[in-house]
Write a protein that holds these residues in place. Structure first.
Motif, PDB file in Angstrom:
ATOM      1  N   VAL A   1      10.168  63.295 104.458  1.00  0.00           N
ATOM      2  CA  VAL A   1      11.614  63.390 104.635  1.00  0.00           C
ATOM      3  C   VAL A   1      12.228  62.061 105.061  1.00  0.00           C
ATOM      4  O   VAL A   1      13.455  61.975 105.210  1.00  0.00           O
ATOM      5  N   ASN A   2      11.403  61.001 105.293  1.00  0.00           N
ATOM      6  CA  ASN A   2      11.908  59.659 105.600  1.00  0.00           C
ATOM      7  C   ASN A   2      12.883  59.640 106.782  1.00  0.00           C
ATOM      8  O   ASN A   2      13.898  58.959 106.765  1.00  0.00           O
ATOM      9  N   GLY A   3      12.600  60.451 107.803  1.00  0.00           N
ATOM     10  CA  GLY A   3      13.450  60.426 109.000  1.00  0.00           C
ATOM     11  C   GLY A   3      14.680  61.299 108.904  1.00  0.00           C
ATOM     12  O   GLY A   3      15.610  61.135 109.717  1.00  0.00           O
ATOM     13  N   LEU A   4      14.733  62.230 107.968  1.00  0.00           N
ATOM     14  CA  LEU A   4      15.864  63.159 107.877  1.00  0.00           C
ATOM     15  C   LEU A   4      15.907  64.037 109.117  1.00  0.00           C
ATOM     16  O   LEU A   4      14.877  64.490 109.618  1.00  0.00           O
ATOM     17  N   MET A   5      17.111  64.272 109.601  1.00  0.00           N
ATOM     18  CA  MET A   5      17.290  65.053 110.824  1.00  0.00           C
ATOM     19  C   MET A   5      18.343  66.129 110.602  1.00  0.00           C
ATOM     20  O   MET A   5      19.160  66.030 109.682  1.00  0.00           O
ATOM     21  N   PRO A   6      18.332  67.203 111.446  1.00  0.00           N
ATOM     22  CA  PRO A   6      19.393  68.219 111.369  1.00  0.00           C
ATOM     23  C   PRO A   6      20.759  67.606 111.576  1.00  0.00           C
ATOM     24  O   PRO A   6      20.920  66.607 112.271  1.00  0.00           O
ATOM     25  N   ALA A   7      21.743  68.186 110.948  1.00  0.00           N
ATOM     26  CA  ALA A   7      23.145  67.748 110.980  1.00  0.00           C
ATOM     27  C   ALA A   7      23.418  66.588 110.039  1.00  0.00           C
ATOM     28  O   ALA A   7      24.570  66.156 109.931  1.00  0.00           O
ATOM     29  N   ASN A   8      22.381  66.064 109.340  1.00  0.00           N
ATOM     30  CA  ASN A   8      22.663  65.062 108.311  1.00  0.00           C
ATOM     31  C   ASN A   8      23.415  65.714 107.168  1.00  0.00           C
ATOM     32  O   ASN A   8      23.228  66.897 106.852  1.00  0.00           O
ATOM     33  N   ALA A   9      24.278  64.971 106.532  1.00  0.00           N
ATOM     34  CA  ALA A   9      25.192  65.519 105.532  1.00  0.00           C
ATOM     35  C   ALA A   9      24.476  65.807 104.222  1.00  0.00           C
ATOM     36  O   ALA A   9      23.491  65.168 103.861  1.00  0.00           O
TER      37      ALA A   9
ATOM     38  N   ASP B   1       1.253  73.226 106.884  1.00  0.00           N
ATOM     39  CA  ASP B   1       0.799  72.148 106.005  1.00  0.00           C
ATOM     40  C   ASP B   1       1.790  70.993 106.143  1.00  0.00           C
ATOM     41  O   ASP B   1       2.948  71.080 105.705  1.00  0.00           O
ATOM     42  N   ALA B   2       1.340  69.897 106.766  1.00  0.00           N
ATOM     43  CA  ALA B   2       2.251  68.784 107.041  1.00  0.00           C
ATOM     44  C   ALA B   2       2.693  68.058 105.772  1.00  0.00           C
ATOM     45  O   ALA B   2       3.667  67.298 105.797  1.00  0.00           O
ATOM     46  N   SER B   3       2.009  68.328 104.655  1.00  0.00           N
ATOM     47  CA  SER B   3       2.428  67.689 103.398  1.00  0.00           C
ATOM     48  C   SER B   3       3.574  68.441 102.746  1.00  0.00           C
ATOM     49  O   SER B   3       4.094  67.993 101.708  1.00  0.00           O
ATOM     50  N   GLN B   4       3.975  69.579 103.322  1.00  0.00           N
ATOM     51  CA  GLN B   4       5.088  70.354 102.799  1.00  0.00           C
ATOM     52  C   GLN B   4       6.042  70.629 103.952  1.00  0.00           C
ATOM     53  O   GLN B   4       5.745  71.388 104.869  1.00  0.00           O
ATOM     54  N   ILE B   5       7.215  70.005 103.895  1.00  0.00           N
ATOM     55  CA  ILE B   5       8.216  70.147 104.946  1.00  0.00           C
ATOM     56  C   ILE B   5       9.390  70.918 104.363  1.00  0.00           C
ATOM     57  O   ILE B   5       9.997  70.491 103.376  1.00  0.00           O
ATOM     58  N   LEU B   6       9.684  72.061 104.945  1.00  0.00           N
ATOM     59  CA  LEU B   6      10.758  72.919 104.472  1.00  0.00           C
ATOM     60  C   LEU B   6      12.043  72.491 105.160  1.00  0.00           C
ATOM     61  O   LEU B   6      12.152  72.493 106.390  1.00  0.00           O
TER      62      LEU B   6
ATOM     63  N   SER C   1      19.268  56.990 101.685  1.00  0.00           N
ATOM     64  CA  SER C   1      19.770  56.355 102.903  1.00  0.00           C
ATOM     65  C   SER C   1      20.660  55.195 102.515  1.00  0.00           C
ATOM     66  O   SER C   1      20.523  54.601 101.453  1.00  0.00           O
ATOM     67  N   ASP C   2      21.618  54.878 103.420  1.00  0.00           N
ATOM     68  CA  ASP C   2      22.507  53.763 103.172  1.00  0.00           C
ATOM     69  C   ASP C   2      21.954  52.503 103.852  1.00  0.00           C
ATOM     70  O   ASP C   2      20.821  52.487 104.371  1.00  0.00           O
ATOM     71  N   LEU C   3      22.771  51.432 103.859  1.00  0.00           N
ATOM     72  CA  LEU C   3      22.314  50.173 104.423  1.00  0.00           C
ATOM     73  C   LEU C   3      22.051  50.269 105.911  1.00  0.00           C
ATOM     74  O   LEU C   3      21.240  49.521 106.472  1.00  0.00           O
ATOM     75  N   LEU C   4      22.749  51.204 106.608  1.00  0.00           N
ATOM     76  CA  LEU C   4      22.569  51.358 108.044  1.00  0.00           C
ATOM     77  C   LEU C   4      21.413  52.285 108.386  1.00  0.00           C
ATOM     78  O   LEU C   4      21.122  52.504 109.561  1.00  0.00           O
ATOM     79  N   GLY C   5      20.786  52.854 107.360  1.00  0.00           N
ATOM     80  CA  GLY C   5      19.650  53.740 107.595  1.00  0.00           C
ATOM     81  C   GLY C   5      20.016  55.186 107.788  1.00  0.00           C
ATOM     82  O   GLY C   5      19.153  56.008 108.119  1.00  0.00           O
TER      83      GLY C   5
ATOM     84  N   ALA D   1      13.246  69.166  94.825  1.00  0.00           N
ATOM     85  CA  ALA D   1      13.378  68.126  95.858  1.00  0.00           C
ATOM     86  C   ALA D   1      12.833  66.794  95.332  1.00  0.00           C
ATOM     87  O   ALA D   1      11.905  66.753  94.525  1.00  0.00           O
ATOM     88  N   ALA D   2      13.442  65.730  95.802  1.00  0.00           N
ATOM     89  CA  ALA D   2      12.993  64.371  95.470  1.00  0.00           C
ATOM     90  C   ALA D   2      13.377  63.451  96.619  1.00  0.00           C
ATOM     91  O   ALA D   2      14.294  63.764  97.401  1.00  0.00           O
ATOM     92  N   THR D   3      12.659  62.371  96.730  1.00  0.00           N
ATOM     93  CA  THR D   3      12.893  61.430  97.835  1.00  0.00           C
ATOM     94  C   THR D   3      13.042  60.017  97.274  1.00  0.00           C
ATOM     95  O   THR D   3      12.174  59.545  96.530  1.00  0.00           O
ATOM     96  N   ASP D   4      14.157  59.385  97.601  1.00  0.00           N
ATOM     97  CA  ASP D   4      14.316  57.974  97.253  1.00  0.00           C
ATOM     98  C   ASP D   4      13.489  57.116  98.197  1.00  0.00           C
ATOM     99  O   ASP D   4      13.174  57.508  99.318  1.00  0.00           O
ATOM    100  N   GLY D   5      13.173  55.955  97.729  1.00  0.00           N
ATOM    101  CA  GLY D   5      12.474  55.020  98.592  1.00  0.00           C
ATOM    102  C   GLY D   5      13.361  54.579  99.736  1.00  0.00           C
ATOM    103  O   GLY D   5      14.589  54.458  99.611  1.00  0.00           O
ATOM    104  N   SER D   6      12.763  54.331 100.875  1.00  0.00           N
ATOM    105  CA  SER D   6      13.514  53.863 102.027  1.00  0.00           C
ATOM    106  C   SER D   6      13.902  52.404 101.839  1.00  0.00           C
ATOM    107  O   SER D   6      13.520  51.737 100.877  1.00  0.00           O
ATOM    108  N   MET D   7      14.703  51.946 102.781  1.00  0.00           N
ATOM    109  CA  MET D   7      15.099  50.530 102.732  1.00  0.00           C
ATOM    110  C   MET D   7      13.878  49.626 102.823  1.00  0.00           C
ATOM    111  O   MET D   7      13.793  48.586 102.175  1.00  0.00           O
ATOM    112  N   THR D   8      12.915  50.065 103.610  1.00  0.00           N
ATOM    113  CA  THR D   8      11.691  49.272 103.733  1.00  0.00           C
ATOM    114  C   THR D   8      10.963  49.217 102.400  1.00  0.00           C
ATOM    115  O   THR D   8      10.468  48.161 101.979  1.00  0.00           O
TER     116      THR D   8
END
Length: 333
Positions: A47-55, A75-80, A101-105, A128-135
């Protein structure tokens, strides 16, 4: 008027406070208790640091928020991830919920709408899909630079090794000799440039003297221009006279004379004529030489003994004959 005891008032205030606390907590989590929301789910490996209340956004419009994240079936490889959609929109079933994520993370869930005719309902699961992080993005950008830098460092290392190999004891000595030779060359170049400066001296330089002499010569030519013109006119007249003369006839006569001379020389080289016999026949030459010798003796005898040839004697007396001097010299030899 009904009077409430202090205990009742405290109880009512406690209930109201707890209610407000629950409502505020839910609001902070992005939940709305007074509207009809749609809940959909997405399963991610990271989830690359996704948290509750994110838009949650669709085409840049905020349509909901992330309400919860939990591990599926331990199973830690599957995050609901639970997504609460507060806007009344239809989401096709082949849509993709992508974490970005944006430039501010700041993390958001971008819903890329599909083209299916069926739509997700509350409780359904979206792709579901995940973009690469800024790093990761920076790594992708920096990887070519790192590879180039590694290649450059390798080249520098090779150059340094080559320089170290060149600069051994013998090479250092050769390099010092080369530097000394270069210094000597530079000194010679300095002397040469000084000589050139002396030659180019506008007052006493050889080149200036040469130009002065050239100017004097051209001045003399200018002063004697009329004389030179007269000489050229005379030369032109002479060549004109030669051109107008009977040069062809003269050349023919000269050629005929040369032919006659060749014929005469050819006759002299043969024994046909008298001159040829004299030049080519030794016997004739010897006879002529002998005759000339006898003639000389005759003349000498006539000079010494004239009375032998002319005799005038009244009494019949004969003179004695005198020997020739040439014969006497021959006998003495």
């Amino acid at each position: 008027m009904l009077k409430l005891s202090n205990e009742t008032k405290v109880g009512i205030l406690t209930v109201v406070g707890i209610t407000l606390l629950v409502l505020g907590f839910n609001l902070l989590k992005g939940k709305s208790l007074f509207s009809h929301n749609k809940t959909i789910y997405a399963v991610y490996k990271n989830v690359n640091g996704l948290m509750p209340a994110n838009a949650v956004q669709v085409n840049g419009l905020v349509v909901g928020s992330v309400s919860n994240l939990e591990v599926k079936d331990k199973d830690a490889s599957q995050i609901l991830v639970t997504l609460t959609i507060t806007k009344k929109i239809d989401i096709p079933r082949n849509s993709v919920a992508r974490i970005s994520s944006d430039l501010l993370g700041t993390k958001t869930v971008q819903v890329d709408l599909g083209n299916a005719t069926e739509y997700l309902q509350s409780g359904d699961t979206v792709y579901a899909a995940t973009d690469g992080s800024m790093t990761d993005a920076l790594k992708e950008q920096l990887n070519p630079l790192v590879q180039k830098l590694q290649g450059t460092l390798s080249n520098i290392d090779s150059v340094l090794l080559t320089v170290n190999a060149i600069l051994d004891t013998t090479a250092k000595g050769n390099l010092q000799d080369a530097i000394r030779n270069l210094n000597a060359t530079m000194r010679n170049f300095t002397h040469t440039s000084a000589s050139l400066n002396g030659m180019l001296d506008p007052h006493n330089g050889n080149i200036q003297k040469t130009f002065d002499n050239l100017a004097a010569v051209t001045g003399n030519l200018k002063d004697n221009n009329q004389k030179i013109t007269g000489i050229l006119d005379n030369a032109e007249k002479a060549t004109g006279a030669l051109a107008n003369g009977n040069i062809d006839k003269t050349l023919q006569q000269l050629q005929q004379t040369a032919n006659n001379l060749n014929q005469t020389i050819a006759k002299l080289n043969t024994t046909d004529g008298t001159a040829g016999l004299l030049l080519n026949d030794k016997k004739v030459y010897n006879n002529l030489q002998y005759s000339l010798g006898n003639l000389n003796k005759l003349l000498e005898d006539l000079r010494i003994n004239p009375k032998r040839y002319v005799h005038f004697s009244l009494f019949g007396k004969k003179d004695k004959t005198k020997p020739l001097p040439s014969d006497t010299a021959a006998v003495q030899q």
